[in-house]
Design an enzyme around this catalytic site. Structure first.
Site, PDB file in Angstrom:
ATOM      1  N   ASN A   1       0.711  -1.139   0.023  1.00 55.18           N
ATOM      2  CA  ASN A   1       0.098  -0.004   0.120  1.00 55.18           C
ATOM      3  C   ASN A   1       0.937   1.414   0.049  1.00 55.18           C
ATOM      4  OD1 ASN A   1      -1.744   2.126   0.312  1.00 55.18           O
ATOM      5  ND2 ASN A   1      -2.282   1.617   2.445  1.00 55.18           N
ATOM      6  N   TRP A   2       1.110   1.743  -1.461  1.00 58.81           N
ATOM      7  CA  TRP A   2       1.715   3.046  -1.357  1.00 58.81           C
ATOM      8  C   TRP A   2       1.535   4.313  -0.790  1.00 58.81           C
ATOM      9  CZ3 TRP A   2       3.912   2.293  -7.193  1.00 58.81           C
ATOM     10  CH2 TRP A   2       4.852   1.386  -7.148  1.00 58.81           C
ATOM     11  N   LYS A   3       0.021   4.271  -0.454  1.00 58.52           N
ATOM     12  CA  LYS A   3      -0.476   5.432   0.177  1.00 58.52           C
ATOM     13  C   LYS A   3      -0.306   6.771  -0.712  1.00 58.52           C
ATOM     14  CE  LYS A   3      -0.104   3.347   4.751  1.00 58.52           C
ATOM     15  NZ  LYS A   3      -0.024   3.236   6.057  1.00 58.52           N
TER      16      LYS A   3
ATOM     17  N   HIS B   1      -9.352   1.566   4.491  1.00 59.65           N
ATOM     18  CA  HIS B   1      -8.373   1.643   5.231  1.00 59.65           C
ATOM     19  C   HIS B   1      -8.453   2.340   6.610  1.00 59.65           C
ATOM     20  CE1 HIS B   1      -4.023   2.539   6.493  1.00 59.65           C
ATOM     21  NE2 HIS B   1      -3.853   1.467   5.878  1.00 59.65           N
TER      22      HIS B   1
ATOM     23  N   GLU C   1      -6.907   4.697   7.519  1.00 49.95           N
ATOM     24  CA  GLU C   1      -6.488   6.147   7.418  1.00 49.95           C
ATOM     25  C   GLU C   1      -7.843   7.004   6.818  1.00 49.95           C
ATOM     26  OE1 GLU C   1      -2.907   5.762   5.409  1.00 49.95           O
ATOM     27  OE2 GLU C   1      -1.855   4.845   7.160  1.00 49.95           O
TER      28      GLU C   1
ATOM     29  N   GLU D   1      -5.652  -5.082  10.203  1.00 48.39           N
ATOM     30  CA  GLU D   1      -4.785  -4.110  10.468  1.00 48.39           C
ATOM     31  C   GLU D   1      -5.067  -3.443  11.680  1.00 48.39           C
ATOM     32  OE1 GLU D   1      -2.625  -3.011   6.785  1.00 48.39           O
ATOM     33  OE2 GLU D   1      -4.163  -1.625   6.812  1.00 48.39           O
TER      34      GLU D   1
ATOM     35  N   GLY E   1       2.325   1.946  10.834  1.00 47.55           N
ATOM     36  CA  GLY E   1       3.400   2.975  10.734  1.00 47.55           C
ATOM     37  C   GLY E   1       4.076   3.271  11.880  1.00 47.55           C
TER      38      GLY E   1
ATOM     39  N   SER F   1       3.169  -2.537  10.187  1.00 44.29           N
ATOM     40  CA  SER F   1       4.793  -2.718  10.340  1.00 44.29           C
ATOM     41  C   SER F   1       5.185  -3.818  10.144  1.00 44.29           C
ATOM     42  CB  SER F   1       5.084  -2.181  11.950  1.00 44.29           C
ATOM     43  OG  SER F   1       4.634  -0.950  12.262  1.00 44.29           O
TER      44      SER F   1
ATOM     45  N   GLY G   1       2.726  -1.011   4.279  1.00 45.40           N
ATOM     46  CA  GLY G   1       3.003   0.043   4.001  1.00 45.40           C
ATOM     47  C   GLY G   1       4.359   0.718   3.498  1.00 45.40           C
ATOM     48  N   GLY G   2       4.974   1.022   4.840  1.00 42.32           N
ATOM     49  CA  GLY G   2       6.361   1.617   4.372  1.00 42.32           C
ATOM     50  C   GLY G   2       7.480   0.662   3.903  1.00 42.32           C
TER      51      GLY G   2
HETATM   52  P1  PGA Z   1       2.745  -0.053   7.494  1.00 43.55           P
HETATM   53  O1  PGA Z   1       1.384   0.388   7.075  1.00 43.55           O
HETATM   54  O2  PGA Z   1       3.355  -1.243   7.207  1.00 43.55           O
HETATM   55  O3  PGA Z   1       3.799   1.234   7.161  1.00 43.55           O
HETATM   56  O4  PGA Z   1       2.603  -0.212   9.053  1.00 43.55           O
HETATM   57  C1  PGA Z   1       0.434  -0.550   6.820  1.00 43.55           C
HETATM   58  C2  PGA Z   1      -0.845  -0.252   6.047  1.00 43.55           C
HETATM   59  O5  PGA Z   1      -1.237   1.000   6.394  1.00 43.55           O
HETATM   60  O6  PGA Z   1      -1.342  -0.948   5.233  1.00 43.55           O
END
Ligand code: PGA
Length: 248
Positions: free
Chosen positions: A9-11, A92, A94, A164, A170, A210, A231-232
């Site tokens: 997930n590149w956001k 998600h 966010e 999640e 994050g 994470s 994500g990251g």
């Molecule tokens: P993260 O994000 O791996 O940076 O914790 C996961 C996500 O939001 O899908």
């Protein structure tokens, strides 16, 4: 039976050039026995679909549930279908916390995505306060029940659920492998109440929060964890390749 999946997930990251360079970087290193996906910003989806290597699937990170109309700034399922993407992340945390998405809007989006042959990756998860007050299962049960209410699921392999925990996203504070397994197993049980056990057994459930090359193996060793939403650690070629090749 369930094909493992690593979904990035590149956001709100990567320009078109950066995204294209990424696809070139991963092109020769992706395994065939794991489904590898990146979910990218809308504006680069079409280019990615065109240029991605065959075993890299492309997804969007959100969509509106209306098909067209006066919804300034939104992207419809028809438009997503037109880009050629296969997946779409829905709900998600966010989106839920910054853009007021609810279980009800998640439900409408899941139905529309399936109607337009987009495979939803539906995110659920508790916040820290809910976990600490022992409400995790209650929260997950509600998100699953309302999120999938009335959903007709002909092809269970086309639905993906991502557990999640919001406190792990994050933050570097990843859930333990056992916590992820317990939650994914619980979610599968809730899915069985809606879709029946045999369909629930075919739905892939990912852990997200994470996830890194250093901890992916522990998660994947669990019975009910079928992959990861990352994500990251999905932004760099090397770490994405390491995640996708966790079996090697
Ligand atoms: P993260 O994000 O791996 O940076 O914790 C996961 C996500 O939001 O899908």
């Amino acid at each position: 039976m369930r094909k493992p999946m690593i979904a990035g997930n590149w956001k709100m990251n990567k320009t078109r050039d950066e995204a294209i360079n990424f696809t070139l970087g991963v092109a020769n290193g992706l395994p065939l026995n794991v489904e590898c996906v990146v979910c990218a910003p809308f504006i680069i989806l079409r280019d990615l679909v065109k240029r991605a290597p065959k075993n890299l699937k492309i997804g969007a990170q959100n969509m509106d549930y209306h098909e067209s109309g006066a919804f300034t700034g939104e992207i419809s399922p028809i438009m997503l279908q037109d880009t050629g993407v296969e997946y779409v992340i829905i709900g998600h945390s966010e989106r839920r916390s910054y853009y007021n998405e609810t279980d009800e809007s998640v439900n409408l989006k899941v139905k529309k995505a399936l109607e337009f042959n987009l495979k939803p990756i539906v995110c659920v998860g508790e916040v820290l306060e809910e976990r600490e007050s022992g409400k995790t299962e209650e929260v997950l049960a509600k998100q699953v029940r309302l999120g999938f209410e009335g959903v007709k699921l002909d092809e269970p392999a086309n639905l993906v659920v991502a557990y999640e925990p919001v406190w792990a996203i994050g933050t570097g504070k990843n859930a333990t492998s056992q916590t992820a397994q317990d939650a994914c197993k619980f979610i599968r049980g809730e899915l069985a109440k809606i879709f029946g056990q045999s369909k629930a057994d075919e739905i892939r459930i990912l852990y997200g929060g994470s996830v890194k090359p250093e901890n992916i193996k522990e998660y994947m060793a669990n019975e009910d964890v079928d992959g990861a939403l990352v994500g990251g650690a999905s932004l760099k070629v090397d770490s994405f390749l390491a995640l996708c090749n966790y079996k090697n």
